[in-house]
Design a protein around this motif. Sequence first.
Motif, short mmCIF file in Angstrom:
data_model
loop_
_atom_site.label_atom_id
_atom_site.label_comp_id
_atom_site.label_asym_id
_atom_site.label_seq_id
_atom_site.Cartn_x
_atom_site.Cartn_y
_atom_site.Cartn_z
N PHE A 89 36.69 39.73 32.52
CA PHE A 89 35.24 39.59 32.74
C PHE A 89 34.64 40.91 33.21
N ASN B 151 34.60 43.54 30.40
CA ASN B 151 33.60 43.25 29.36
C ASN B 151 32.17 43.40 29.85
N GLN B 152 31.91 42.97 31.08
CA GLN B 152 30.55 42.99 31.60
C GLN B 152 30.14 44.36 32.13
N ASN C 30 31.90 47.27 31.53
CA ASN C 30 32.39 48.36 30.69
C ASN C 30 33.11 49.41 31.53
N SER D 94 25.16 40.24 38.82
CA SER D 94 25.44 39.49 37.59
C SER D 94 26.52 38.45 37.89
N ASP E 92 28.88 35.15 36.73
CA ASP E 92 29.48 34.42 35.62
C ASP E 92 29.12 32.94 35.76
N TYR F 239 29.09 42.30 40.28
CA TYR F 239 29.49 41.29 39.30
C TYR F 239 30.37 40.27 40.01
N THR G 278 32.68 36.59 39.61
CA THR G 278 33.29 35.61 38.71
C THR G 278 34.42 34.90 39.43
#
Length: 286
Positions: A49, A52-53, A55, A105, A107, A134, A136
């Motif tokens: 995750f 991908n999110q 980079n 951000s 998930d 981020y 998740t």
Amino acid sequence: MKRITIPILAILLVGLLLPTGFAADSNLVITYGETTYANNDYKSVVDAFFVNQANVDLNNVNSKVITADQVNQVSSGITGKSYSSNQILSSAFLDLKDNDNLEVSVDKSKITTITGNMYISALKSAGITSGHVYVTSPVSATGESALAGIMNSYEEVTDVKIPETVKEAANDEIYTQAEIVENSGVDADKLSKLVDDVKQEVSKGNVTDHGTIVNIINNYVQNNNINITNVDIENLANTIQQVQNVQGDVNHYKDQVGEFLNNGNSTGGFSLDSLFDWIKAFFNGN
């Protein structure tokens, strides 16, 4: 004395830009919930995750593990909840390279209760106003315990300790909102906006009186047709009052972080601009 060839200068620059061992980027850090970190499959899901999110190359990222004991130090005094070592799933990645604003951000396929706006509101309560976070989990989780990891990430990157009073206030805000969402079914983003708007009004008027804060919340609830109970309103007033009462500690923390950011982030004052200024001066004979 100043005669030096371009190839040698290039080697020197590489040495400055790429520390020995290709050290991890000090502006990036991941905090894994200990349950996730102990399970290779779980960790792989979380890592995928973040890659991908954000980079990002995880080989260049520092990491830490957030334990149940660390989460319980905060949660036990707020909700009475006690987590075991197989319940700390939420993980967070912090990128502090963007200092212009704060972005979170989440998930949404895994984090079931806490929204990006809730994290932003709580982090702002702690004096944190920049960076991209981020969040998740490898399996469904409320996301409550992630805030401990996120704040730990900021401490790791900036080397500035967040006061315990500030941590408690921010976590209380998250836990209170999570409880209201779960019990009342109110829309999470509407509740987050309520909290954020009320905090702004309370801060602007430097309001510390509990009854006044209750009235402000009541007016907001009525004007925006938000369906929460009187108990919910009391709990929100308590947590907002707590946030307001620790503003002295928040401001002190913000000043320390501000000094850090203004001095070249976590590079100890070193920057590419200063490097290139040095090169220019070298060739100009200054």
